[in-house]
Design an enzyme around this catalytic site. Structure first.
Site, short mmCIF file in Angstrom:
data_model
loop_
_atom_site.label_atom_id
_atom_site.label_comp_id
_atom_site.label_asym_id
_atom_site.label_seq_id
_atom_site.Cartn_x
_atom_site.Cartn_y
_atom_site.Cartn_z
N PHE A 69 -11.64 -7.69 13.76
CA PHE A 69 -10.58 -8.12 12.84
C PHE A 69 -10.26 -7.00 11.84
O PHE A 69 -11.16 -6.44 11.23
CB PHE A 69 -11.01 -9.39 12.09
CG PHE A 69 -10.00 -9.84 11.06
CD1 PHE A 69 -8.74 -10.29 11.46
CD2 PHE A 69 -10.30 -9.78 9.71
CE1 PHE A 69 -7.81 -10.66 10.51
CE2 PHE A 69 -9.36 -10.17 8.76
CZ PHE A 69 -8.12 -10.61 9.16
N GLN A 70 -9.00 -6.69 11.70
CA GLN A 70 -8.51 -5.63 10.82
C GLN A 70 -9.13 -4.27 11.13
O GLN A 70 -9.33 -3.46 10.24
CB GLN A 70 -8.68 -6.01 9.34
CG GLN A 70 -7.77 -7.18 8.95
CD GLN A 70 -7.63 -7.37 7.45
OE1 GLN A 70 -8.53 -7.09 6.68
NE2 GLN A 70 -6.47 -7.88 7.04
N MET A 76 24.43 8.87 2.68
CA MET A 76 24.32 10.10 3.46
C MET A 76 24.62 9.82 4.93
O MET A 76 25.24 10.64 5.61
CB MET A 76 22.93 10.71 3.28
CG MET A 76 22.80 12.13 3.80
SD MET A 76 24.01 13.26 3.06
CE MET A 76 23.06 13.96 1.71
N LYS A 91 -17.59 -0.73 6.17
CA LYS A 91 -18.03 -1.66 5.12
C LYS A 91 -19.54 -1.58 4.86
O LYS A 91 -19.99 -1.67 3.71
CB LYS A 91 -17.64 -3.09 5.50
CG LYS A 91 -17.87 -4.08 4.37
CD LYS A 91 -17.29 -5.45 4.69
CE LYS A 91 -17.48 -6.37 3.50
NZ LYS A 91 -16.89 -7.71 3.74
N GLU A 124 0.81 -1.23 0.00
CA GLU A 124 0.00 0.00 0.00
C GLU A 124 0.84 1.27 0.00
O GLU A 124 0.42 2.31 -0.50
CB GLU A 124 -0.96 0.02 1.20
CG GLU A 124 -2.12 -0.97 1.09
CD GLU A 124 -1.79 -2.37 1.63
OE1 GLU A 124 -0.59 -2.65 1.87
OE2 GLU A 124 -2.74 -3.15 1.80
#
Lengths: 163, 578
Positions: free
Chosen positions: B119-120, B486, B169, B57
């Protein structure tokens, strides 16, 4: 320096969290904060007491302005204003103490709003300084509990924070 | 007889996709999951809004971000709840720090499960709050079209930024339908971002500028975001001003023009930092006096009167006090300035300006972007110069973060805005490849180059797979020095070369890796291999070519400001200091 910032805020969930989060993220102080809906239920009014030098206060007001839900705000301490805070103090009050506590409450124009055989609960309204002076005056008394509303403020005269 | 307009009945998921279409969105970058399945099903049932499936993502957010940087329009991300949303956080923060317009649609668990540690489930509104311009949660499916409109409006107006839209949802159920109508425009009583600048302040700014003897025009990312490059260039030309750009502002003024004195700041040019320090008037346009520009604020430009144009009042006098502040969008403000200049005439003291330019030319000779040319060793700066030549200075260049980013900023001369695409504020390693993909997808005929290093590229290397799926022929210039360059440079300069975890052992064979994903890999280990390799790579028009270029591991980026010093306190090489 101490500043009182009044904010009109969309009365939406999460709006208050955004204001509080801003102070935490950017390391600004909050001495007190009160919030409730106004006469227009779609808007909340928030009064925030903070401290900082001019540059910090300028950033605080600018950053608050940037929050989408902030409709309007003003730094009340920049002009003539009134501030009030409400405090309730529950003290041990039995025997001779009962009279002494009542006298003190009267001097501060406090009201006894709850009584039990061993306690008084006193309500005092005023500036934060006055409330602190009252606590000082109770130094000989056993304080069981205090609760303060935080400061609310409003401008004097015709000046108003409204849409 | 007029026909009664009957709005179409659509589900929440279908309304979301339709609203994106009506907003003119062509691509959505994302990754499916439980909470967004209804939305993905709605996507599947139409063809106008296309979905690009990334491999992580974070890459979706950088693709959307880079599209926005190249096009000026908000990029759109679609991720699921929980880990989908948290994986997007780095990309949202990257966009936020650089004021990039983006709309991130996050799935959420069913409304009745919110707060139950379902969940999630994750509190994405809470997590994203400090790194978004705004965020919102859908409470009623019927609100979706208006909320999408609001999200784009907020993301793209004023000082742009990312907006997160959290959608439980049950707001997207296919069997619950609502009348769909996309609002034409939107007004918010609490948000009015279109400031044109106070005419009185603009007049004062012009007077201050025209009274200058040693002026510098310092412009930043705001000029690119505000699409004001033409106005900026016109004003600079009319007044013969020296122009320096920030890292975010490169390309706003043509780098090959003699009035351009280079980037300023920590790794800015010697002449830009000297000019700033010695200026009597600094004209800051869409720049925010970032700590990587100013060095120690107490020592910043001691003799300068500062004019500052910015759309965000909070950026004005935040770190450096502005003497003539102008709150407004840079384009209309510069237009008004040009208009007033037309009336007023150019009254700059030309003799003084001539002397000032002489001084700048002398400074230019001190360093002038020099580096050591070697025949036995590839210098990263030489690679960037070669890439610039091979792309005729006209490529979209994305970068990751580190030495290679600074070399690209210093040695690729950007003549156009929106061509230099890098994570300036947050400094996000892993940005470069997905950013290049986002640009290539929208501009398939343009040359898109990702300048990276072997450290950064491995942070999103999995996207080579996405490139294969969508045929994204970007060119990857991997400046491979075997070190986190760096970090190593700082360890050389401040920690007696104790390379604590800056050496990367066990690097993959990048050529084989590219080939494993179905791309072309070319290894370059000596200077004479560079030209033929670049020729071959840029001739393979539709192919992704991964150029693994082994460069001098000892090289440092110079000039470099001395920490705690003024603008003009600089190291010029390993042995020279101002």
């Amino acid at each position: 320096m101490r500043h009182i910032i009044a904010v009109l805020l969309e009365n939406e969930s999460g709006a208050l969290a955004r204001v509080v989060g801003l102070f935490a993220q950017r390391g600004y102080n909050i001495d007190s904060l009160t919030v409730a809906a106004t006469e227009d239920p779609t808007m909340s009014r928030l009064t925030l007491v903070t401290r900082g030098d001019d540059q910090v206060i300028e950033q605080i007001t600018k950053q608050l302005h940037k929050l989408i839900e902030v409709v309007k705000l003003t730094d009340l301490s920049e002009s003539a204003h009134i501030e009030r805070e409400l405090m309730m103090v529950k003290v041990k009050a039995s025997g001779e103490q009962r009279e002494e506590v009542k006298r003190n409450a009267d001097i501060f124009r406090g009201q006894i709003i709850d009584v039990s055989p061993t306690t008084y609960t006193i309500q005092v309204v005023g500036t934060s300084e006055k409330l602190e002076a009252f606590i000082e005056a109770l130094s000989g008394t056993q304080i069981l509990e205090t609760v303060r509303s935080g400061v609310s403020g409003i401008s004097r005269g015709e000046k108003a924070l409204s849409l | 007889m007029s026909q009664q307009h009957q709005p179409e009945m659509l589900s929440g998921g279908a309304m979301l996709i339709r609203a994106l279409r009506d907003e003119g969105v062509e691509f959505v970058y994302g990754y499916p999951g439980g909470a967004v399945l209804h939305i993905y099903d709605a996507l599947f049932q139409q063809t106008e809004v296309k979905h690009v499936l990334v491999r992580h993502e974070q890459a979706a957010t950088h693709m959307a971000d880079a599209y926005a940087r190249a096009s000026g329009k908000a990029g759109v991300v679609l991720v699921t709840s929980g880990p989908g949303a948290t994986n997007a956080v780095t990309g949202i923060a990257t966009a936020y720090m650089d004021s990039i317009p983006m709309v991130v649609i996050c799935g959420q668990v069913m409304s009745h499960l919110i707060g139950d540690d379902a969940f999630q489930e994750t509190d994405m509104l809470g997590i994203s709050r400090p790194i978004v311009k705004h965020n919102m949660s859908v409470r009623n499916p019927a609100d979706i079209p208006a909320m999408v409109k609001k999200a784009f409006y907020i993301a793209q107006s004023g000082r742009p930024g990312p907006v997160v839209l959290d959608i439980p949802k049950d707001m997207t159920m296919p069997n619950q339908k609502f009348p769909y109508e996309y609002p034409k425009d939107i007004k918010l009583r609490s948000y009015n971002p279109n400031a044109k600048g106070h005419p009185g302040q603009i007049k004062k700014a012009l007077q201050t500028l025209l009274a200058a003897k040693k002026p510098v025009l310092y412009s930043g990312g705001g000029v690119i975001l505000g699409q004001a490059s033409a106005e900026l260039t016109e004003l600079a030309k009319k007044l013969n001003l020296p122009v320096t750009n920030t890292l975010m502002g490169l390309g706003a003024y043509p780098a090959t023009d003699p009035q351009f004195i280079g980037m300023l700041g920590m790794h800015g040019s010697y002449e830009a930092n000297q000019a700033m320090h010695n200026a009597d008037v600094i004209f800051a346009v869409g720049a925010r006096f970032d700590d990587r520009v100013t060095n120690a604020t107490k020592k910043f430009c001691p003799n300068a009167t500062i004019i500052h144009i910015d759309i965000d009042p909070a950026s004005i006098s935040k770190t450096i006090t502005a003497h003539v502040p102008i709150v407004g969008l840079v384009k209309p403000v510069l237009q008004e300035m040009l208009h007033q200049l037309e009336k007023h005439g150019n009254t700059l003291d030309q003799a003084a300006l001539g002397q000032w330019w002489n001084q700048i030319h002398q400074w230019r000779e001190v360093h002038g972007g020099r580096f050591e040319h070697r025949t036995d060793l590839l210098k990263p700066q030489a690679v960037i110069e070669a890439v610039w030549r091979h792309t005729k200075g006209d490529a979209y260049v994305t970068s990751d973060v580190g030495q290679h980013q600074m070399f690209a900023a210093q040695y690729y001369k950007f003549d156009k805005p929106n061509r230099w695409i890098n994570s300036g504020g947050l400094g996000t390693m892993g940005f470069g490849l997905p950013a290049a993909m986002g640009v290539k997808l929208h501009y398939p005929d343009a040359e898109v180059v990702c300048v990276t290093g072997e450290g950064s590229i491995q942070m999103n290397i999995q996207e080579l797979s996405t490139c294969k799926q969508y045929g994204l022929g970007v060119k990857i210039i991997n400046l491979n020095n075997g070190y986190l360059g760096m970090v190593k440079q700082w360890q050389d300069m401040n920690y007696d070369s104790r390379y604590s975890s800056s050496y990367m052992d066990s690097l993959p064979d990048f050529v084989k890796l590219a080939e494993a994903y179905g791309h072309v890999g070319i290894r370059v280990t000596s200077p004479e291999e560079l030209e033929p390799a670049l020729e071959k790579a840029f001739a393979l028009k539709d192919k992704l070519v991964f150029l693994d270029i082994h460069v001098d591991p000892k090289e440092h980026v110079y000039p470099m400001q001395v920490p705690g010093g003024a603008m003009n306190d600089m190291f010029l090489s390993k042995t020279e200091r101002t």
